[in-house]
Design a protein around this motif. Structure first.
Motif, PDB file in Angstrom:
ATOM      1  N   VAL A 139      -9.294 -23.972 -70.679  1.00  0.00           N
ATOM      2  CA  VAL A 139     -10.271 -24.930 -71.183  1.00  0.00           C
ATOM      3  C   VAL A 139     -11.110 -25.478 -70.031  1.00  0.00           C
ATOM      4  CG1 VAL A 139     -10.593 -27.146 -72.343  1.00  0.00           C
ATOM      5  CG2 VAL A 139      -8.831 -25.549 -73.142  1.00  0.00           C
ATOM      6  N   GLY A 140     -12.442 -25.426 -70.196  1.00  0.00           N
ATOM      7  CA  GLY A 140     -13.337 -25.983 -69.191  1.00  0.00           C
ATOM      8  C   GLY A 140     -13.733 -27.404 -69.512  1.00  0.00           C
ATOM      9  N   LYS A 141     -14.122 -27.655 -70.783  1.00  0.00           N
ATOM     10  CA  LYS A 141     -14.490 -28.984 -71.253  1.00  0.00           C
ATOM     11  C   LYS A 141     -13.897 -29.193 -72.635  1.00  0.00           C
ATOM     12  CE  LYS A 141     -19.019 -28.996 -68.908  1.00  0.00           C
ATOM     13  NZ  LYS A 141     -20.483 -29.093 -69.134  1.00  0.00           N
ATOM     14  N   SER A 142     -13.505 -30.434 -72.919  1.00  0.00           N
ATOM     15  CA  SER A 142     -12.943 -30.722 -74.236  1.00  0.00           C
ATOM     16  C   SER A 142     -13.308 -32.149 -74.638  1.00  0.00           C
ATOM     17  CB  SER A 142     -11.426 -30.557 -74.221  1.00  0.00           C
ATOM     18  OG  SER A 142     -10.871 -30.827 -75.487  1.00  0.00           O
ATOM     19  N   PHE A 143     -13.836 -32.291 -75.858  1.00  0.00           N
ATOM     20  CA  PHE A 143     -14.196 -33.597 -76.382  1.00  0.00           C
ATOM     21  C   PHE A 143     -13.469 -33.806 -77.708  1.00  0.00           C
ATOM     22  CE2 PHE A 143     -17.646 -32.149 -73.676  1.00  0.00           C
ATOM     23  CZ  PHE A 143     -17.838 -33.247 -72.835  1.00  0.00           C
ATOM     24  N   GLY A 144     -12.163 -34.036 -77.606  1.00  0.00           N
ATOM     25  CA  GLY A 144     -11.335 -34.305 -78.766  1.00  0.00           C
ATOM     26  C   GLY A 144     -11.420 -33.213 -79.812  1.00  0.00           C
ATOM     27  N   GLY A 145     -11.629 -33.631 -81.064  1.00  0.00           N
ATOM     28  CA  GLY A 145     -11.714 -32.680 -82.161  1.00  0.00           C
ATOM     29  C   GLY A 145     -13.129 -32.267 -82.488  1.00  0.00           C
ATOM     30  N   LYS A 146     -14.080 -32.495 -81.544  1.00  0.00           N
ATOM     31  CA  LYS A 146     -15.479 -32.197 -81.820  1.00  0.00           C
ATOM     32  C   LYS A 146     -15.986 -30.927 -81.137  1.00  0.00           C
ATOM     33  CE  LYS A 146     -16.819 -37.022 -82.596  1.00  0.00           C
ATOM     34  NZ  LYS A 146     -17.741 -38.122 -82.202  1.00  0.00           N
ATOM     35  N   TYR A 147     -15.570 -30.717 -79.889  1.00  0.00           N
ATOM     36  CA  TYR A 147     -16.159 -29.618 -79.114  1.00  0.00           C
ATOM     37  C   TYR A 147     -15.219 -29.202 -78.004  1.00  0.00           C
ATOM     38  CZ  TYR A 147     -19.467 -27.151 -76.031  1.00  0.00           C
ATOM     39  OH  TYR A 147     -20.089 -26.224 -75.234  1.00  0.00           O
ATOM     40  N   VAL A 148     -15.097 -27.893 -77.802  1.00  0.00           N
ATOM     41  CA  VAL A 148     -14.311 -27.341 -76.699  1.00  0.00           C
ATOM     42  C   VAL A 148     -15.091 -26.195 -76.077  1.00  0.00           C
ATOM     43  CG1 VAL A 148     -12.213 -26.074 -76.055  1.00  0.00           C
ATOM     44  CG2 VAL A 148     -12.071 -27.966 -77.682  1.00  0.00           C
ATOM     45  N   GLU A 149     -15.075 -26.145 -74.758  1.00  0.00           N
ATOM     46  CA  GLU A 149     -15.736 -25.076 -74.016  1.00  0.00           C
ATOM     47  C   GLU A 149     -14.714 -24.449 -73.079  1.00  0.00           C
ATOM     48  OE1 GLU A 149     -18.885 -25.599 -70.620  1.00  0.00           O
ATOM     49  OE2 GLU A 149     -19.868 -25.898 -72.571  1.00  0.00           O
ATOM     50  N   PHE A 150     -14.635 -23.127 -73.086  1.00  0.00           N
ATOM     51  CA  PHE A 150     -13.665 -22.438 -72.245  1.00  0.00           C
ATOM     52  C   PHE A 150     -14.304 -22.007 -70.927  1.00  0.00           C
ATOM     53  CE2 PHE A 150     -12.090 -22.028 -76.562  1.00  0.00           C
ATOM     54  CZ  PHE A 150     -10.782 -22.451 -76.405  1.00  0.00           C
ATOM     55  N   ALA A 151     -13.493 -22.003 -69.886  1.00  0.00           N
ATOM     56  CA  ALA A 151     -13.982 -21.672 -68.549  1.00  0.00           C
ATOM     57  C   ALA A 151     -14.433 -20.217 -68.492  1.00  0.00           C
ATOM     58  CB  ALA A 151     -12.887 -21.929 -67.517  1.00  0.00           C
TER      59      ALA A 151
END
Length: 210
Positions: A139-151
């Motif tokens: 995981v690169g970025k994570s904003f709870g249950g709204k958005y996730v970005e993988f490295a």
């Protein structure tokens, strides 16, 4: 780690799709492959492609090229609080957003893009995040249950997760859809099918088809 080696789009008209993606991504794009498919599909397919560019002029240039290559405009390019962007639908039905966070041009206008993002619209972002983390994605970025970005490394397709309804709203289409996603991913998570039935295949050597 680069989670995606290639995006495989399943298309009804291979000639039209090849023309479109060759125009928008360049004739030697290594990260998009096309293959014919007649699998039934209606409405929103649950994913979008996003091209992130450096300035508004590049947004306009890419959207104009996309429309000339057969795309249908979904949202005209416009300014917003976050920057400038617009949305088109490719001849095969894939939705493509082209955007920048810049407010004005700072250099010559080109059709180059800095990031290529695949956004999967999922019902439960946290559950999908756990699924992919369990398949070895970082995981690169994570904003709870709204958005996730993988490295991912520079120059590779970036994978991100977004709520399905929020993603549909962002690109200006109804969230409902049935049938095939018309999308297969080749990469480190495969072979598998995720909680929203996005299919992954084992990574294979890249060859350009678009």
């Amino acid at each position: 780690m680069n989670s995606i080696d290639a995006i495989i789009l399943e298309v009804a008209d291979l000639t039209a799709a090849t023309r479109f993606y060759s125009t928008v991504l360049g004739p030697d794009s290594p990260h998009v492959r096309l293959r014919p498919s007649g699998d039934p599909t209606t409405g929103f397919r649950g994913f979008t492609l996003s091209l992130v560019v450096s300035q508004p002029g590049n947004v306009d240039a890419l959207i104009d090229a996309a429309v000339d290559a057969g795309a249908t405009p979904l949202k005209a390019a416009s300014k917003s609080l976050w920057g400038y962007g617009g949305v088109v639908q490719a001849p095969d039905g894939t939705i493509v957003k082209i955007a920048t966070s810049a407010k004005k041009d700072t250099g010559p206008v080109t059709r180059e893009f800095d990031e290529f993002v695949l956004l999967l619209g999922v019902e439960d972002v946290k559950a999908s995040k756990r699924f992919y983390a369990g398949r070895g994605l970082s995981v690169g970025k994570s904003f709870g249950g709204k958005y996730v970005e993988f490295a991912t490394g520079s120059g590779h397709v970036k994978l991100a997760l977004y709520k399905r309804r929020a993603l549909a709203k962002d690109v200006g289409v109804p969230a409902d859809g049935t049938g095939s996603h018309r999308l297969v991913l080749s990469g480190t998570a495969g072979p598998c099918s995720d909680p929203d039935d996005f299919v992954w295949e084992a990574a294979v050597p890249l060859t350009a088809t678009a």
